[in-house]
Scaffold this motif. Structure first.
Motif, PDB file in Angstrom:
ATOM      1  N   ASP A  50      -7.751  -2.526   5.943  1.00 52.37           N
ATOM      2  CA  ASP A  50      -8.505  -1.499   6.670  1.00 52.37           C
ATOM      3  C   ASP A  50      -7.615  -0.778   7.673  1.00 52.37           C
ATOM      4  O   ASP A  50      -7.661   0.458   7.774  1.00 52.37           O
ATOM      5  CB  ASP A  50      -9.695  -2.137   7.376  1.00 52.37           C
ATOM      6  CG  ASP A  50     -10.534  -1.113   8.127  1.00 52.37           C
ATOM      7  OD1 ASP A  50     -11.113  -0.227   7.474  1.00 52.37           O
ATOM      8  OD2 ASP A  50     -10.594  -1.189   9.369  1.00 52.37           O
ATOM      9  N   ALA A  51      -6.793  -1.529   8.407  1.00 56.76           N
ATOM     10  CA  ALA A  51      -5.932  -0.900   9.414  1.00 56.76           C
ATOM     11  C   ALA A  51      -4.943   0.060   8.768  1.00 56.76           C
ATOM     12  O   ALA A  51      -4.744   1.188   9.243  1.00 56.76           O
ATOM     13  CB  ALA A  51      -5.194  -1.979  10.197  1.00 56.76           C
ATOM     14  N   ALA A  52      -4.317  -0.364   7.687  1.00 58.73           N
ATOM     15  CA  ALA A  52      -3.347   0.495   7.013  1.00 58.73           C
ATOM     16  C   ALA A  52      -4.007   1.722   6.417  1.00 58.73           C
ATOM     17  O   ALA A  52      -3.483   2.845   6.519  1.00 58.73           O
ATOM     18  CB  ALA A  52      -2.620  -0.302   5.930  1.00 58.73           C
ATOM     19  N   PHE A 103       0.860  -1.179   0.000  1.00 55.48           N
ATOM     20  CA  PHE A 103       0.000   0.000   0.000  1.00 55.48           C
ATOM     21  C   PHE A 103       0.894   1.226   0.000  1.00 55.48           C
ATOM     22  O   PHE A 103       2.081   1.144   0.335  1.00 55.48           O
ATOM     23  CB  PHE A 103      -0.978   0.007   1.181  1.00 55.48           C
ATOM     24  CG  PHE A 103      -0.335  -0.030   2.548  1.00 55.48           C
ATOM     25  CD1 PHE A 103      -0.042   1.135   3.233  1.00 55.48           C
ATOM     26  CD2 PHE A 103      -0.042  -1.244   3.147  1.00 55.48           C
ATOM     27  CE1 PHE A 103       0.532   1.104   4.491  1.00 55.48           C
ATOM     28  CE2 PHE A 103       0.537  -1.300   4.401  1.00 55.48           C
ATOM     29  CZ  PHE A 103       0.826  -0.129   5.080  1.00 55.48           C
ATOM     30  N   GLU A 104       0.336   2.362  -0.413  1.00 60.12           N
ATOM     31  CA  GLU A 104       1.174   3.549  -0.572  1.00 60.12           C
ATOM     32  C   GLU A 104       0.385   4.809  -0.289  1.00 60.12           C
ATOM     33  O   GLU A 104      -0.848   4.812  -0.291  1.00 60.12           O
ATOM     34  CB  GLU A 104       1.785   3.574  -1.964  1.00 60.12           C
ATOM     35  CG  GLU A 104       0.832   3.242  -3.109  1.00 60.12           C
ATOM     36  CD  GLU A 104       0.026   4.428  -3.607  1.00 60.12           C
ATOM     37  OE1 GLU A 104       0.565   5.550  -3.599  1.00 60.12           O
ATOM     38  OE2 GLU A 104      -1.138   4.237  -3.983  1.00 60.12           O
ATOM     39  N   THR A 105       1.112   5.871  -0.022  1.00 55.60           N
ATOM     40  CA  THR A 105       0.511   7.167   0.258  1.00 55.60           C
ATOM     41  C   THR A 105       1.528   8.250  -0.086  1.00 55.60           C
ATOM     42  O   THR A 105       2.636   7.967  -0.540  1.00 55.60           O
ATOM     43  CB  THR A 105       0.098   7.269   1.743  1.00 55.60           C
ATOM     44  OG1 THR A 105      -0.595   8.504   1.966  1.00 55.60           O
ATOM     45  CG2 THR A 105       1.306   7.224   2.662  1.00 55.60           C
ATOM     46  N   THR A 142       4.747   0.761   1.375  1.00 58.72           N
ATOM     47  CA  THR A 142       4.971  -0.316   2.342  1.00 58.72           C
ATOM     48  C   THR A 142       4.623  -1.658   1.735  1.00 58.72           C
ATOM     49  O   THR A 142       3.571  -1.819   1.109  1.00 58.72           O
ATOM     50  CB  THR A 142       4.137  -0.080   3.617  1.00 58.72           C
ATOM     51  OG1 THR A 142       4.579   1.130   4.244  1.00 58.72           O
ATOM     52  CG2 THR A 142       4.297  -1.229   4.603  1.00 58.72           C
ATOM     53  N   THR A 143       5.494  -2.625   1.938  1.00 52.28           N
ATOM     54  CA  THR A 143       5.283  -4.011   1.522  1.00 52.28           C
ATOM     55  C   THR A 143       5.144  -4.872   2.769  1.00 52.28           C
ATOM     56  O   THR A 143       5.854  -4.657   3.755  1.00 52.28           O
ATOM     57  CB  THR A 143       6.475  -4.514   0.688  1.00 52.28           C
ATOM     58  OG1 THR A 143       6.622  -3.689  -0.472  1.00 52.28           O
ATOM     59  CG2 THR A 143       6.279  -5.952   0.259  1.00 52.28           C
ATOM     60  N   GLN A 188       5.109   6.886   8.694  1.00 53.22           N
ATOM     61  CA  GLN A 188       5.745   5.599   8.386  1.00 53.22           C
ATOM     62  C   GLN A 188       5.636   4.653   9.580  1.00 53.22           C
ATOM     63  O   GLN A 188       5.318   3.463   9.429  1.00 53.22           O
ATOM     64  CB  GLN A 188       7.208   5.830   8.014  1.00 53.22           C
ATOM     65  CG  GLN A 188       8.004   4.552   7.752  1.00 53.22           C
ATOM     66  CD  GLN A 188       8.761   4.077   8.975  1.00 53.22           C
ATOM     67  OE1 GLN A 188       9.217   4.885   9.790  1.00 53.22           O
ATOM     68  NE2 GLN A 188       8.894   2.765   9.126  1.00 53.22           N
ATOM     69  N   GLN A 189       5.859   5.160  10.772  1.00 55.06           N
ATOM     70  CA  GLN A 189       5.768   4.314  11.961  1.00 55.06           C
ATOM     71  C   GLN A 189       4.346   3.835  12.197  1.00 55.06           C
ATOM     72  O   GLN A 189       4.115   2.644  12.478  1.00 55.06           O
ATOM     73  CB  GLN A 189       6.270   5.099  13.180  1.00 55.06           C
ATOM     74  CG  GLN A 189       7.744   5.456  13.125  1.00 55.06           C
ATOM     75  CD  GLN A 189       8.140   6.463  14.189  1.00 55.06           C
ATOM     76  OE1 GLN A 189       7.346   6.793  15.079  1.00 55.06           O
ATOM     77  NE2 GLN A 189       9.360   6.967  14.091  1.00 55.06           N
ATOM     78  N   GLN A 190       3.379   4.730  12.043  1.00 57.27           N
ATOM     79  CA  GLN A 190       1.988   4.353  12.297  1.00 57.27           C
ATOM     80  C   GLN A 190       1.471   3.365  11.255  1.00 57.27           C
ATOM     81  O   GLN A 190       0.678   2.469  11.579  1.00 57.27           O
ATOM     82  CB  GLN A 190       1.102   5.607  12.330  1.00 57.27           C
ATOM     83  CG  GLN A 190       1.357   6.515  13.511  1.00 57.27           C
ATOM     84  CD  GLN A 190       1.187   5.778  14.843  1.00 57.27           C
ATOM     85  OE1 GLN A 190       0.226   5.049  15.047  1.00 57.27           O
ATOM     86  NE2 GLN A 190       2.159   5.967  15.736  1.00 57.27           N
ATOM     87  N   MET A 191       1.899   3.511  10.027  1.00 53.31           N
ATOM     88  CA  MET A 191       1.480   2.574   8.985  1.00 53.31           C
ATOM     89  C   MET A 191       1.920   1.152   9.330  1.00 53.31           C
ATOM     90  O   MET A 191       1.137   0.191   9.254  1.00 53.31           O
ATOM     91  CB  MET A 191       2.052   3.004   7.633  1.00 53.31           C
ATOM     92  CG  MET A 191       1.341   4.203   7.016  1.00 53.31           C
ATOM     93  SD  MET A 191       2.303   5.041   5.708  1.00 53.31           S
ATOM     94  CE  MET A 191       2.691   3.691   4.597  1.00 53.31           C
ATOM     95  N   GLU A 192       3.185   0.996   9.711  1.00 53.75           N
ATOM     96  CA  GLU A 192       3.684  -0.342  10.026  1.00 53.75           C
ATOM     97  C   GLU A 192       3.082  -0.860  11.336  1.00 53.75           C
ATOM     98  O   GLU A 192       2.747  -2.049  11.442  1.00 53.75           O
ATOM     99  CB  GLU A 192       5.208  -0.327  10.082  1.00 53.75           C
ATOM    100  CG  GLU A 192       5.853  -0.034   8.737  1.00 53.75           C
ATOM    101  CD  GLU A 192       7.363  -0.242   8.745  1.00 53.75           C
ATOM    102  OE1 GLU A 192       7.885  -0.810   9.731  1.00 53.75           O
ATOM    103  OE2 GLU A 192       8.023   0.157   7.769  1.00 53.75           O
ATOM    104  N   LEU A 193       2.919   0.017  12.315  1.00 55.42           N
ATOM    105  CA  LEU A 193       2.324  -0.411  13.585  1.00 55.42           C
ATOM    106  C   LEU A 193       0.875  -0.852  13.403  1.00 55.42           C
ATOM    107  O   LEU A 193       0.408  -1.771  14.083  1.00 55.42           O
ATOM    108  CB  LEU A 193       2.397   0.721  14.613  1.00 55.42           C
ATOM    109  CG  LEU A 193       3.783   1.010  15.203  1.00 55.42           C
ATOM    110  CD1 LEU A 193       3.736   2.270  16.068  1.00 55.42           C
ATOM    111  CD2 LEU A 193       4.273  -0.181  16.034  1.00 55.42           C
TER     112      LEU A 193
END
Length: 531
Positions: free
Chosen positions: A470-472, A401-403, A448-449, A414-419
């Motif tokens: 949904d979370a991401a 996914f990307e932004t 992010t992969t 970046q941290q919140q996406m992975e968390l």
């Protein structure tokens, strides 16, 4: 190209999972769980009969309908591999000319068919998937409309039919000394019309621009008539209607021809790989290079987790050990952030840009500028999606996914996406990593992969994917990022569009769709949520 019917790319370019990658994944994620694959014959047999009669202008063959029923999201893969598509077009047409296309659209209008424009089938957000409904659905594959129609060397404009894929487009331009310079990772399979309809971005957009900078005009066929977009370099005569077509995702009409801004082939191009002791120093360096206006052609900064994973996959164990030893000598640590960067242009410009970029890299404790790894990146720049099949065969699922966001949000986002992924993983082992690319003075994109072992069956795997998706997506929009930088909206992202586009804006977009498509025939349910 012999296209894989239920996966990515050219059948002749599929490759096995390297032994080192299998070892790394087993160590990080445990054993995979292969789910198997249905055959094309089994998948086609499970489809309901077409609701349309046979006709010379389209095919109602069940295998053809199956092939053109889905895109490339993980949900699409699970449907293809299970052989349960749920829904497929009633017919697939392959227009070979503007006249064919207009005839098909006239038939669709007369009989109130739903029309889905289809480029290369590379959508990862549900752009081309039919929806259940009472109206027959016809998919218009543009793959036979691939010609370069005209090139204006004085104005540096080239007019193409919109079904041309990236390699075909570049080959036709390169033979005349030009390039478009639009190189998304899907380059081998995606089409010009798809790039425009989804607002695509290429890997070297820092030099050549995103598709909106390259799209100069063209022809769009709507249920109410044709839209001709003239090639004017700049105008203050009201809203720019090219912007209406860009990102319209087939909701207004079908793009048949496009005028593109092209450039002479560059004299020289070089790619390098450098390393920073941490992610933060790499971010600062990339931002400084972008905001200084130094003419790089691309910059891709990998988080240490991605850097370590990519290096293990790219190098033999012995070369990897030697590189780790060099990192320690250069004081960049065992897990540095890796910057892949390129310079493109005439020779003096490339020389000047290389020196300026290396100077800033060094100011932020970055080290090395390895041409060998840069060459490896260039040679393999479109290969990552091919790993999906080999991962699938070993029982692992991969998605991305990307932004994009302003610089002041990037570290936290970046941290919140992975968390967000880790929070919903539960007992599912998970590997996730991020890189930034598509750099602007204002900000950049994040990509992010994530990889995880398939669950016990297809349904459980799909459920887990939906949790991740949904979370991401929520982490992105709550963190101030766009729900899509380069993949478009489709169906998968439309539930989150409300953050970026408020109700008044969405109703204005819908009014535009209603104007050109009063019967709601053109790719309904995409971009904006509809019942």
């Amino acid at each position: 190209m012999e296209k894989v019917w239920n996966g990515w790319g050219d059948l002749n370019k599929q490759r096995p999972l390297p032994a080192v990658a299998k070892a790394v994944l087993t160590t990080l994620l445990g054993p995979g769980n292969p789910l198997g694959e249905a055959t094309l014959e089994e998948t086609a047999q499970a489809l309901p009969d077409s609701r349309l009669p046979a006709h010379d202008l389209y095919s109602i063959d069940a295998q053809t309908r199956a092939r053109y029923s889905r895109g490339q999201s993980l949900a699409d893969w699970l449907a293809f591999k299970q052989g349960k598509l749920g829904c497929a077009p009633d017919a697939v047409a392959f227009p070979e000319s503007r006249d064919d296309l207009q005839t098909l659209l006239a038939m669709a209008k007369e009989h109130n068919w739903v029309v889905i424009p289809y480029g290369g089938g590379t959508s990862v957000v549900g752009h081309i998937n039919p929806r259940q409904g009472n109206r027959p659905v016809i998919t218009l594959s543009m793959e036979r409309m691939t010609r370069l129609l005209h090139i204006d060397s004085v104005s540096q404009l080239a007019r193409f039919e919109a079904g041309v894929r990236g390699p075909e487009l570049e080959a036709q331009l390169n033979a005349r000394g030009y390039t478009l310079g639009h190189f998304p990772q899907s380059f081998e399979c995606s089409t010009l019309g798809g790039w425009i309809a989804s607002r695509s971005s290429g890997q070297q957009s820092l030099r050549y621009g995103r598709i909106e900078q390259l799209f100069a005009g063209g022809l769009v066929h709507t249920p109410k008539g044709d839209i001709n977009l003239p090639t004017i370099p700049a105008s203050s005569a009201g809203p720019d209607w090219r912007e209406v077509i860009l990102g319209s995702e087939g909701r207004i009409g079908v793009i048949s021809e496009a005028d593109m801004r092209v450039q002479p082939l560059p004299q020289k191009e070089q790619f390098y790989v450098s390393f920073f002791p941490n992610w933060e120093k790499g971010l600062d360096a990339v931002r400084d290079i972008a905001q200084a206006g130094i003419p790089a052609s691309m910059m891709r900064l990998s988080h240490p987790t991605e850097s370590d994973t990519q290096l293990q996959l790219a190098l033999s164990p012995e070369k990897h050990r030697r590189l780790m030893k060099l990192f320690r000598l250069l004081k960049v640590g065992d897990k540095p952030a890796m910057l892949t960067w390129g310079v493109t242009g005439d020779r003096p410009q490339v020389r000047h840009s290389t020196r300026a970029i290396r100077r800033i890299i060094h100011e932020y404790s970055g080290r090395l500028a390895l041409k060998g790894l840069g060459r490896h990146w260039k040679e393999n720049r479109y290969s990552a999606p091919y790993l999906r099949q080999s991962l699938w065969e070993h029982g692992y699922l991969v998605d991305t996914f990307e932004t994009a966001a302003d610089w002041n949000r990037i570290e936290t986002l970046q941290q919140q996406m992975e968390l967000s992924l880790k929070a919903v993983a539960g007992d599912t082992p998970l590997l996730c990593y991020t890189h930034l690319s598509h750099v602007y003075k204002q900000g950049c994109s994040l990509y992010t992969t994530y990889v995880f072992p398939a669950k016990e069956d297809f349904d459980a795997s799909l459920t887990q994917w939906r949790k991740f998706k949904d979370a991401a997506s929520r982490a992105i929009v709550e963190g101030g990022g766009t729900i899509s930088h380069q993949h478009g909206v489709g169906e998968d992202h439309s539930p989150y569009l409300y953050v970026e586009k408020d109700e008044l804006t969405r109703s204005g977009i819908q009014a535009l769709f209603d104007h050109y498509d009063p019967q709601g025939q053109m790719n309904p349910g995409k971009l904006l949520e509809t019942p």
